[in-house]
Enzyme design. Structure first.
Site, short mmCIF file in Angstrom:
data_model
loop_
_atom_site.label_atom_id
_atom_site.label_comp_id
_atom_site.label_asym_id
_atom_site.label_seq_id
_atom_site.Cartn_x
_atom_site.Cartn_y
_atom_site.Cartn_z
N HIS A 113 24.26 -14.83 9.73
CA HIS A 113 25.10 -13.95 10.33
C HIS A 113 25.73 -13.16 9.46
O HIS A 113 25.87 -11.98 9.49
CB HIS A 113 26.24 -14.60 11.35
CG HIS A 113 27.49 -13.84 11.93
ND1 HIS A 113 27.36 -13.35 13.18
CD2 HIS A 113 28.51 -13.45 11.43
CE1 HIS A 113 28.24 -12.63 13.37
NE2 HIS A 113 29.05 -12.44 12.41
N GLU A 114 26.30 -13.62 8.58
CA GLU A 114 27.21 -12.92 7.34
C GLU A 114 26.05 -12.24 6.43
O GLU A 114 26.37 -11.08 6.00
CB GLU A 114 27.61 -13.79 6.36
CG GLU A 114 28.89 -14.64 7.18
CD GLU A 114 29.94 -14.02 8.00
OE1 GLU A 114 30.00 -12.81 7.83
OE2 GLU A 114 30.66 -14.58 8.91
N GLU A 185 29.72 -7.55 15.63
CA GLU A 185 29.53 -8.66 15.80
C GLU A 185 28.46 -9.48 16.79
O GLU A 185 27.50 -10.20 16.49
CB GLU A 185 30.76 -9.75 16.39
CG GLU A 185 31.87 -9.75 15.33
CD GLU A 185 31.76 -10.49 14.04
OE1 GLU A 185 31.13 -11.56 14.08
OE2 GLU A 185 32.21 -9.91 13.24
#
Length: 269
Positions: A113-114, A185
């Protein structure tokens, strides 16, 4: 500049412009180091954190990215964020609580995700918006303190205008920040699930982090709420105000989308 003009007419607008230019310069070049220092992040070496460093290197290579710098924050709340102006100057920071809470697949989902934020330069966008949101709030407070120009102060509407300025300027900046953060996100979740091939592992990680974030405080984040949008899950305490102006989409919605991805992948196979 509008706030500066309200404080001191032309001179005030010029000063505000200079302030904004300086703020953007600092946000672009040093905001990543400032955020890491704000949270007391320490470099993670291979000997001390072999699992973490190996996961980051493996997933960065799979994503076609140069390995980012890896940091660890001594905090019991499980969480993580990425920062940096581009993939060549990026960093990932995770808390000790995250390392002690997640299994291998869940940790991989969070790191992916990061890395997705880094690949698409969300780190720069989100760090700059966080910096500017804080700056606008500070300028609006200065406007109330100085009270505007003499003409403004003599106006019967000066008090009302000052109150509106105090409320609306930071609110506007926050709403812009929220819109950017929430959109990114969802996109990062989807890309992370694609990179690892395990959307359900990321879904489990999000639920674990969200559950613990509700009762394990992150004091540094509470002192610096403008940086909350950087984290994978909202690190704030979850008061009514924090929920109303949450920088992240609802966890249940993020988890639902990831489960839908898993079902779609299963149907293809």
């Amino acid at each position: 500049m509008a706030i500066g003009y309200w404080i001191g007419r032309g001179a005030g607008a010029a000063i505000a412009l200079a302030f904004a230019a300086a703020g953007n310069f600092v946000a672009y070049w040093v905001s990543d180091r400032a955020v890491l220092a704000m949270y007391g992040a320490q470099p993670a070496n291979q000997a001390a954190f072999p699992r973490l460093v190996a996961q980051v290197d493996r997933l960065a290579s799979k994503a076609g990215l140069p390995p980012p710098r890896v940091y660890v924050i001594d905090n019991d709340q499980p969480n993580a964020f990425a920062t940096g102006r581009n993939p060549q100057h990026a960093a990932i920071a995770v808390t000790t609580g995250l390392l002690g809470t997640l299994d291998e697949a869940e940790l991989a989902g969070v790191i992916a995700h990061e890395l997705s934020h880094i690949r698409h330069r969300d780190t720069l966008t989100m760090t700059v918006t966080a910096t500017l949101a804080g700056a606008i709030g500070m300028i609006s407070n200065l406007a109330i303190f100085f009270g505007g120009s003499d003409e403004r102060r003599s106006s019967p509407f000066a008090g009302i205008a000052g109150l509106l300025l105090l409320l609306l300027a930071p609110l506007t900046a926050t709403l812009v920040q929220l819109a950017i953060s929430r959109t990114r996100e969802y996109a990062a979740d989807a890309r992370a699930a694609s990179l690892t091939g395990q959307p359900l592992a990321l879904a489990r990680a999000l639920m674990r982090i969200d559950e613990m974030a509700r009762w394990v405080p992150n004091d540094d984040a509470e002192r610096n709420p403008a940086t909350a949008s950087l984290f994978i899950v909202n690190p704030l305490s979850g008061t009514t105000f924090d929920t109303l102006f949450a920088t992240h989409p609802p966890i249940r919605e993020r988890v639902a989308r990831l489960r839908h991805m898993a079902q779609f992948d299963a149907s293809k196979n």
